[in-house]
Scaffold this motif. Sequence first.
Motif, PDB file in Angstrom:
ATOM      1  N   SER A  46       0.832  -1.208   0.000  1.00 12.24           N
ATOM      2  CA  SER A  46       0.000   0.000   0.000  1.00 12.24           C
ATOM      3  C   SER A  46       0.865   1.255   0.000  1.00 12.24           C
ATOM      4  N   TRP A  47       1.982   1.232   0.724  1.00  5.45           N
ATOM      5  CA  TRP A  47       2.882   2.383   0.734  1.00  5.45           C
ATOM      6  C   TRP A  47       3.603   2.532  -0.593  1.00  5.45           C
ATOM      7  N   GLU A  48       4.028   1.409  -1.182  1.00  8.60           N
ATOM      8  CA  GLU A  48       4.691   1.473  -2.487  1.00  8.60           C
ATOM      9  C   GLU A  48       3.744   2.029  -3.542  1.00  8.60           C
ATOM     10  N   ARG A  49       2.491   1.627  -3.459  1.00  6.10           N
ATOM     11  CA  ARG A  49       1.503   2.128  -4.415  1.00  6.10           C
ATOM     12  C   ARG A  49       1.330   3.632  -4.272  1.00  6.10           C
ATOM     13  N   ARG A  50       1.332   4.102  -3.036  1.00  2.00           N
ATOM     14  CA  ARG A  50       1.214   5.533  -2.805  1.00  2.00           C
ATOM     15  C   ARG A  50       2.400   6.285  -3.389  1.00  2.00           C
ATOM     16  N   GLU A  51       3.607   5.779  -3.157  1.00  2.24           N
ATOM     17  CA  GLU A  51       4.809   6.468  -3.608  1.00  2.24           C
ATOM     18  C   GLU A  51       4.901   6.531  -5.128  1.00  2.24           C
ATOM     19  N   CYS A  52       4.306   5.558  -5.814  1.00  2.00           N
ATOM     20  CA  CYS A  52       4.362   5.513  -7.278  1.00  2.00           C
ATOM     21  C   CYS A  52       3.141   6.148  -7.938  1.00  2.00           C
ATOM     22  N   SER A  53       2.251   6.719  -7.143  1.00  2.00           N
ATOM     23  CA  SER A  53       0.972   7.200  -7.657  1.00  2.00           C
ATOM     24  C   SER A  53       1.056   8.625  -8.199  1.00  2.00           C
ATOM     25  N   PRO A  54       0.788   8.826  -9.500  1.00  2.00           N
ATOM     26  CA  PRO A  54       0.705  10.193 -10.034  1.00  2.00           C
ATOM     27  C   PRO A  54      -0.418  10.994  -9.384  1.00  2.00           C
ATOM     28  N   MET A  55      -1.521  10.324  -9.043  1.00  3.59           N
ATOM     29  CA  MET A  55      -2.648  11.007  -8.400  1.00  3.59           C
ATOM     30  C   MET A  55      -2.233  11.543  -7.036  1.00  3.59           C
TER      31      MET A  55
END
Length: 263
Positions: free
Chosen positions: A174-183
């Motif tokens: 979940s944290w990795e997804r946040r860090e890679c999120s353009p949004m």
Amino acid sequence: MEYSDNIIMMPFEAKRPYQEIGLVLRQELIEGQYRVGDRLPPERDIAERLDVSRTVVREAIIMLELENLVEVKKGSGVYVINIPSQPNSRENVISDDAGPFEMLQARQLLESNIAEFAAMQVTPSDIVKMRTALDLERQELSSGTADCNGDETFHLCIAEATQNSVLVDMLKQSWERRECSPMWKKLHSHIVGQDYREEWIDDHAKILAALQRKDPIAAKNAMWQHLENVKQRLLELSDIDDPNFDGYLFSSNPVVLRGAEKS
């Protein structure tokens, strides 16, 4: 499928609530309801007209920003800067990203239960690691850096206290997804300063206290409230200078966990 300036133009079907709203606004641009230079209606008005929360509208606006169709001007509003040329394609292909508030809601559900379980498993060494992470948060804030290593480490320490590797992996993802999120990055581009992070440190101290007492219900409620605070604060901070901002952030009341009023 079409190609334009080396960008793949792909048919797009909405999978997420904000994408549905984004496509509605996009179609209104195509139909000429707004021209380049026009200001979009306030988020509150769009939310009421389309019967959705302001978080969903905010995410839809971010989607249009990433497609270079609108520009957000702090203290003024959202302005049209381009008109999409095709009704069923994306001008700029971006990842099929979850909205930042959708991600926070998922974390709220996951991490509140992790905290509850951690309170039953936590050891003195786990508490020491959490205190160290909290100290790192304070150091990062006082130094003025934008780094949030202490924040991530604190949440990871709680997951590790469950002694369940699957939960740890889910949290990391979940944290990795946040860090890679353009949004996520676009949302934070509208936020100035770091002072709000002091609120997160206070929340973390309450979570730590509940874990130290080995109180599962209090730990769950403290984590839930922390991420509720994050959701509301980030929405407010990314729009607080808008003259149309009225402080009413969500179309529905925040969810309160059973027993939270006693914690």
